[in-house]
Design a protein around this motif. Structure first.
Motif, PDB file in Angstrom:
ATOM      1  N   TRP A 188      11.533   7.418  16.461  1.00 40.23           N
ATOM      2  CA  TRP A 188      11.773   9.022  16.462  1.00 40.23           C
ATOM      3  C   TRP A 188      10.143   9.102  16.313  1.00 40.23           C
ATOM      4  O   TRP A 188       9.839   9.655  15.221  1.00 40.23           O
TER       5      TRP A 188
ATOM      6  N   GLY B 224      10.569   3.505  12.133  1.00 45.20           N
ATOM      7  CA  GLY B 224      11.138   4.730  12.508  1.00 45.20           C
ATOM      8  C   GLY B 224      10.150   5.849  13.553  1.00 45.20           C
ATOM      9  O   GLY B 224      10.567   6.628  14.450  1.00 45.20           O
ATOM     10  N   SER B 225       9.010   5.647  13.130  1.00 43.51           N
ATOM     11  CA  SER B 225       8.101   6.223  13.896  1.00 43.51           C
ATOM     12  C   SER B 225       8.194   5.798  15.487  1.00 43.51           C
ATOM     13  O   SER B 225       7.898   6.715  16.327  1.00 43.51           O
TER      14      SER B 225
ATOM     15  N   ARG C  16       8.805  12.200  16.770  1.00 48.98           N
ATOM     16  CA  ARG C  16       9.134  13.540  16.396  1.00 48.98           C
ATOM     17  C   ARG C  16       9.683  13.650  14.733  1.00 48.98           C
ATOM     18  O   ARG C  16      10.825  13.079  14.704  1.00 48.98           O
TER      19      ARG C  16
ATOM     20  N   SER D  87       9.448  12.083  12.261  1.00 51.24           N
ATOM     21  CA  SER D  87       9.883  10.960  11.874  1.00 51.24           C
ATOM     22  C   SER D  87      10.176  10.561  10.475  1.00 51.24           C
ATOM     23  O   SER D  87      11.196   9.775  10.190  1.00 51.24           O
TER      24      SER D  87
ATOM     25  N   LYS E 202      13.719  11.699   9.414  1.00 52.49           N
ATOM     26  CA  LYS E 202      14.797  11.155   9.837  1.00 52.49           C
ATOM     27  C   LYS E 202      14.780   9.684   9.449  1.00 52.49           C
ATOM     28  O   LYS E 202      15.877   9.105   8.923  1.00 52.49           O
ATOM     29  N   THR E 203      13.761   9.030   9.115  1.00 49.33           N
ATOM     30  CA  THR E 203      13.785   7.610   8.517  1.00 49.33           C
ATOM     31  C   THR E 203      14.147   7.649   7.173  1.00 49.33           C
ATOM     32  O   THR E 203      14.887   6.988   6.636  1.00 49.33           O
TER      33      THR E 203
ATOM     34  N   SER F 190       4.681   7.039   9.090  1.00 52.15           N
ATOM     35  CA  SER F 190       5.913   7.837  10.000  1.00 52.15           C
ATOM     36  C   SER F 190       5.002   8.475  10.977  1.00 52.15           C
ATOM     37  O   SER F 190       5.773   9.274  11.765  1.00 52.15           O
TER      38      SER F 190
ATOM     39  N   SER G  89       5.327  11.024  21.158  1.00 49.93           N
ATOM     40  CA  SER G  89       6.425  12.246  21.394  1.00 49.93           C
ATOM     41  C   SER G  89       6.067  13.293  22.615  1.00 49.93           C
ATOM     42  O   SER G  89       7.010  13.704  23.065  1.00 49.93           O
TER      43      SER G  89
END
Length: 273
Positions: free
Chosen positions: A195, A191-192, A197, A199, A202-203, A82, A89
């Motif tokens: 997103w 996911g990284s 930030r 990550s 969120k993932t 992640s 970012s």
């Protein structure tokens, strides 16, 4: 960006070395944090199984440690994945990535080498250190305890046979475990890239929601087929290993491909800005 004729393994290794050099402090801190957490967990094991060490003829915590190491392998691998594209970012991080003279797939491969094969090697070293420390600590606490470090199983064929003989389809379990790790980690890699930030959170949320929807859908399908007299479950049970390998492999390759495409898309967006 300098002209590039074709994908180069030498360029991938060069990028990998540059990333390790840039992230050496972060990678070192992550490795030390992982080892520290594992050592803290290990220290409590000899004290929590005093009766077993004093009265048992086998190591009373070897099964617990094996499951704990497997769980840690998954968790730490996903946390590391992640952070794979955390530098994206910021605008400066995206520009630095863009300015590297390499294809997007080479940039992905260089990071993948660090967070998958290299992670596996580092985690194996941490397990060896923890098991050696557990052995020394247990011998310091108890008189003549039976302690079997997990790494010794790999070099003792008789011990390996004794530990795995009662487990049916041991090879299939190992295969599914490795493929499951690669598939789960690939979700966090993707996911990284999507997103950079926060990550992991969120993932994890998306994976949890996906698992919940899949579970509910499976229950609904099972109820519907049982009512209609179609026994889909028996067909799946007969081919569960092949289906599992196929699904995990497909999920891993698809997520890797999407991560690579997302990285290339990031280069295009950064260029336009």
């Amino acid at each position: 960006m300098t002209p590039i004729d074709k994908m180069s393994f030498r360029r991938i290794m060069s990028l990998t070395g540059a990333l390790v050099s840039e992230r050496r402090r972060r990678l070192l801190l992550q490795g030390l944090a992982m080892l520290g957490i594992m050592l803290v967990f290990m220290i409590f094991q000899p004290y929590s199984h005093s009766w077993g060490y004093e009265h048992s003829d086998v190591d009373p915590v070897i099964a617990v440690m094996g499951m704990a190491y497997l769980l840690g392998f998954y968790v730490f691998g996903c946390i590391g994945a992640s952070t794979m594209f955390s530098d994206l970012s910021t605008r400066q991080g995206r520009i630095n990535t863009l300015m590297r003279p390499a294809y997007a797939i080479e940039k992905f491969a260089s990071r993948w080498l660090i967070y998958t094969p290299c992670y596996m090697v580092v985690y194996a070293i941490c397990v060896i250190v923890c098991e050696a420390a557990r052995t020394l600590l247990t011998h310091a606490i108890y008189d003549h305890p039976v302690v079997t470090p997990l790494y010794s199983v790999l070099f003792d064929r008789d011990l390996m046979h004794a530990m795995t003989s009662h487990i049916s389809d041991f090879g299939e379990i190992v295969t599914i475990s490795i493929l499951g790790f690669l598939a789960l980690q690939s979700f966090f890699m993707l996911g990284s890239a999507v997103w950079p930030r926060i990550s992991f959170v969120k993932t994890f949320s998306v994976c949890y929601l996906f698992a919940a929807v899949t579970l509910v859908s499976a229950i609904v399908v099972d109820k519907m087929t049982s009512v209609s007299g179609i026994h889909v479950g028996s067909v799946i049970d007969d081919n569960d290993f092949a289906i599992g390998v196929t699904l995990l492999t497909a999920a891993t390759l698809i997520n890797w491909a999407l991560t690579w495409l997302r990285l290339g898309e990031t280069d295009v967006i950064t260029t336009k800005r």
